[in-house]
Design a protein around this motif. Structure first.
Motif, PDB file in Angstrom:
ATOM      1  N   CYS A  57      37.550  51.806  23.867  1.00  0.00           N
ATOM      2  CA  CYS A  57      37.274  52.650  23.180  1.00  0.00           C
ATOM      3  C   CYS A  57      38.449  52.826  22.185  1.00  0.00           C
ATOM      4  N   ILE A  58      39.929  52.383  22.796  1.00  0.00           N
ATOM      5  CA  ILE A  58      41.011  52.153  21.969  1.00  0.00           C
ATOM      6  C   ILE A  58      40.544  50.839  20.259  1.00  0.00           C
ATOM      7  N   SER A  59      40.132  50.001  21.286  1.00  0.00           N
ATOM      8  CA  SER A  59      39.570  48.782  20.381  1.00  0.00           C
ATOM      9  C   SER A  59      38.234  49.317  19.058  1.00  0.00           C
ATOM     10  N   MET A  60      38.492  49.451  19.713  1.00  0.00           N
ATOM     11  CA  MET A  60      36.427  50.236  18.647  1.00  0.00           C
ATOM     12  C   MET A  60      37.678  51.260  16.981  1.00  0.00           C
ATOM     13  N   LEU A  61      38.412  52.031  17.849  1.00  0.00           N
ATOM     14  CA  LEU A  61      40.002  52.115  16.583  1.00  0.00           C
ATOM     15  C   LEU A  61      40.094  51.807  15.680  1.00  0.00           C
ATOM     16  N   GLY A  62      40.946  50.483  16.547  1.00  0.00           N
ATOM     17  CA  GLY A  62      41.582  49.676  15.953  1.00  0.00           C
ATOM     18  C   GLY A  62      40.968  48.891  14.867  1.00  0.00           C
ATOM     19  N   LEU A  63      39.615  48.725  15.442  1.00  0.00           N
ATOM     20  CA  LEU A  63      38.567  47.817  14.509  1.00  0.00           C
ATOM     21  C   LEU A  63      38.505  48.599  12.841  1.00  0.00           C
ATOM     22  N   ALA A  64      37.720  49.732  13.698  1.00  0.00           N
ATOM     23  CA  ALA A  64      37.941  50.483  12.236  1.00  0.00           C
ATOM     24  C   ALA A  64      39.076  50.714  11.291  1.00  0.00           C
ATOM     25  N   GLY A  65      40.187  51.425  11.895  1.00  0.00           N
ATOM     26  CA  GLY A  65      41.504  51.398  11.319  1.00  0.00           C
ATOM     27  C   GLY A  65      41.705  50.446  10.344  1.00  0.00           C
ATOM     28  N   ALA A  66      41.312  49.202  10.920  1.00  0.00           N
ATOM     29  CA  ALA A  66      41.863  47.723  10.091  1.00  0.00           C
ATOM     30  C   ALA A  66      40.484  47.580   9.075  1.00  0.00           C
ATOM     31  N   VAL A  67      39.445  47.844   9.438  1.00  0.00           N
ATOM     32  CA  VAL A  67      38.582  47.316   8.461  1.00  0.00           C
ATOM     33  C   VAL A  67      38.804  48.019   7.648  1.00  0.00           C
ATOM     34  N   LYS A  68      38.772  49.748   7.056  1.00  0.00           N
ATOM     35  CA  LYS A  68      38.955  50.908   5.821  1.00  0.00           C
ATOM     36  C   LYS A  68      40.182  50.735   5.804  1.00  0.00           C
ATOM     37  N   HIS A  69      41.360  50.227   6.293  1.00  0.00           N
ATOM     38  CA  HIS A  69      43.476  50.133   6.412  1.00  0.00           C
ATOM     39  C   HIS A  69      43.361  52.343   5.792  1.00  0.00           C
ATOM     40  N   HIS A  70      42.741  52.774   7.275  1.00  0.00           N
ATOM     41  CA  HIS A  70      43.123  53.700   7.501  1.00  0.00           C
ATOM     42  C   HIS A  70      44.408  54.378   7.961  1.00  0.00           C
ATOM     43  N   VAL A 203      50.361  47.069  18.459  1.00  0.00           N
ATOM     44  CA  VAL A 203      51.240  47.697  18.100  1.00  0.00           C
ATOM     45  C   VAL A 203      52.203  47.728  16.768  1.00  0.00           C
ATOM     46  N   PHE A 204      53.188  46.403  16.678  1.00  0.00           N
ATOM     47  CA  PHE A 204      53.696  45.628  15.801  1.00  0.00           C
ATOM     48  C   PHE A 204      52.895  45.361  14.781  1.00  0.00           C
ATOM     49  N   LEU A 205      51.617  44.902  14.721  1.00  0.00           N
ATOM     50  CA  LEU A 205      50.546  43.983  13.569  1.00  0.00           C
ATOM     51  C   LEU A 205      49.842  45.644  13.185  1.00  0.00           C
ATOM     52  N   ALA A 206      49.793  46.088  13.795  1.00  0.00           N
ATOM     53  CA  ALA A 206      49.786  48.036  13.010  1.00  0.00           C
ATOM     54  C   ALA A 206      50.553  48.097  12.402  1.00  0.00           C
ATOM     55  N   ARG A 207      50.860  48.551  12.995  1.00  0.00           N
ATOM     56  CA  ARG A 207      52.413  49.258  12.102  1.00  0.00           C
ATOM     57  C   ARG A 207      53.190  48.635  10.576  1.00  0.00           C
ATOM     58  N   ARG A 208      52.855  47.207  10.682  1.00  0.00           N
ATOM     59  CA  ARG A 208      52.732  46.161   9.507  1.00  0.00           C
ATOM     60  C   ARG A 208      52.101  46.016   8.838  1.00  0.00           C
ATOM     61  N   TYR A 209      50.968  46.725   9.093  1.00  0.00           N
ATOM     62  CA  TYR A 209      49.296  46.522   8.087  1.00  0.00           C
ATOM     63  C   TYR A 209      49.133  47.467   7.803  1.00  0.00           C
ATOM     64  N   ARG A 210      49.638  48.775   8.681  1.00  0.00           N
ATOM     65  CA  ARG A 210      49.670  49.916   7.594  1.00  0.00           C
ATOM     66  C   ARG A 210      50.487  49.930   6.867  1.00  0.00           C
ATOM     67  N   ASN A 211      51.319  50.178   7.131  1.00  0.00           N
ATOM     68  CA  ASN A 211      52.653  49.809   5.881  1.00  0.00           C
ATOM     69  C   ASN A 211      52.641  48.651   4.350  1.00  0.00           C
ATOM     70  N   GLN A 212      51.935  47.911   4.814  1.00  0.00           N
ATOM     71  CA  GLN A 212      50.916  47.135   3.546  1.00  0.00           C
ATOM     72  C   GLN A 212      50.665  48.047   3.084  1.00  0.00           C
ATOM     73  N   HIS A 213      50.730  47.459   1.280  1.00  0.00           N
ATOM     74  CA  HIS A 213      49.532  47.880   0.120  1.00  0.00           C
ATOM     75  C   HIS A 213      49.237  46.996  -0.442  1.00  0.00           C
ATOM     76  N   ASP A 214      47.885  47.850  -0.277  1.00  0.00           N
ATOM     77  CA  ASP A 214      46.132  47.255  -0.607  1.00  0.00           C
ATOM     78  C   ASP A 214      46.068  46.783  -1.549  1.00  0.00           C
TER      79      ASP A 214
END
Length: 230
Positions: A57-70, A203-214
């Motif tokens: 379930c968490i992986s599905m949330l991570g996939l959606a957040g990574a694709v949309k950069h949400h 967690v490290f990748l998500a934090r780094r990707y979240r702070n990067q500019h699209d």
């Protein structure tokens, strides 16, 4: 080094796809452990199985957040995944730390809580009687021993068909289940420890990707020209 926006996005998506497969693997290991133990009520193995379901379930949330950069999805993804890491690491460490005596205690508690019909079915399938050596001859072993222990008369007949010993009886079921229980604990603990550390990487990748500019979105600019005189 994977430091760009696209590389971080693809790495996070690939890692979450891997987590989906790991989740199914953990579910399979948990189901196998329960099937191998047959009658034992092993809450630690159940915890590994629950972690597999939650990880999917968490992986599905991570996939959606990574694709949309949400931003919101990625934030909750990091928090939940880190909490899952703590739980999974604790459960896996408990699996590896349980000794043979504690495994026997868990197994005996499970034997006492299951219905008599299931105990009778196990005795007939494994050709054993009772959980330990004393209960195999229908003697109470402890105050918590079940009073509705199934009879070993039919099973003893099968075990002693070719024996002339009057006191012949089937062996106990506990020693027959010991190896399977130990293997299930070690397998669940090893897989849990290995894959829990990959969650820290996520967690490290998500934090780094979240702070990067699209790069697809232009940065905000001032509405006034540079040569404007205030």
């Amino acid at each position: 080094m994977c430091g760009g926006f696209t590389c971080s996005k693809n790495a996070l998506i690939a890692l979450n796809i891997l987590y989906v497969m790991i989740g199914f693997l953990l579910i399979g290991v948990g189901v196998y452990a329960r099937a191998a133990s047959i009658v034992t009520n092993l809450p630690i193995v159940g915890g590994i199985l629950a972690c597999g379901v939650i990880l999917i379930c968490i992986s599905m949330l991570g996939l959606a957040g990574a694709v949309k950069h949400h931003q919101v999805m990625l934030f909750f993804y990091m928090i939940i995944l880190f909490m899952l890491f703590l739980i999974q690491f604790s459960i896996a460490s408990s699996c590896l730390a349980v000794n043979s005596e504690q495994q026997q205690q868990f197994a005996e508690q499970g034997w006492m809580t299951v219905p008599p019909e299931l105990r009778q079915q196990v005795q007939e399938s494994l050709h054993c009687c009772g959980f330990n050596a004393t209960s195999s001859i229908n003697l109470p072993t402890s105050p918590l021993a079940p009073t509705d222990e199934p009879s070993c008369e039919l099973v003893n007949r099968k075990c002693c068909e070719q024996s002339n010993d009057v006191d012949c009886h089937c062996p106990a079921c506990g020693p027959m289940l010991e190896d399977k229980i130990d293997y299930a604990f070690k397998l669940c603990g090893g897989l849990g420890i290995f894959f829990s550390f990959t969650e820290v990487l996520a967690v490290f990748l998500a934090r780094r990707y979240r702070n990067q500019h699209d790069p697809c979105y232009l940065p905000a600019r001032a509405v006034f020209p540079h040569n404007y005189l205030y």
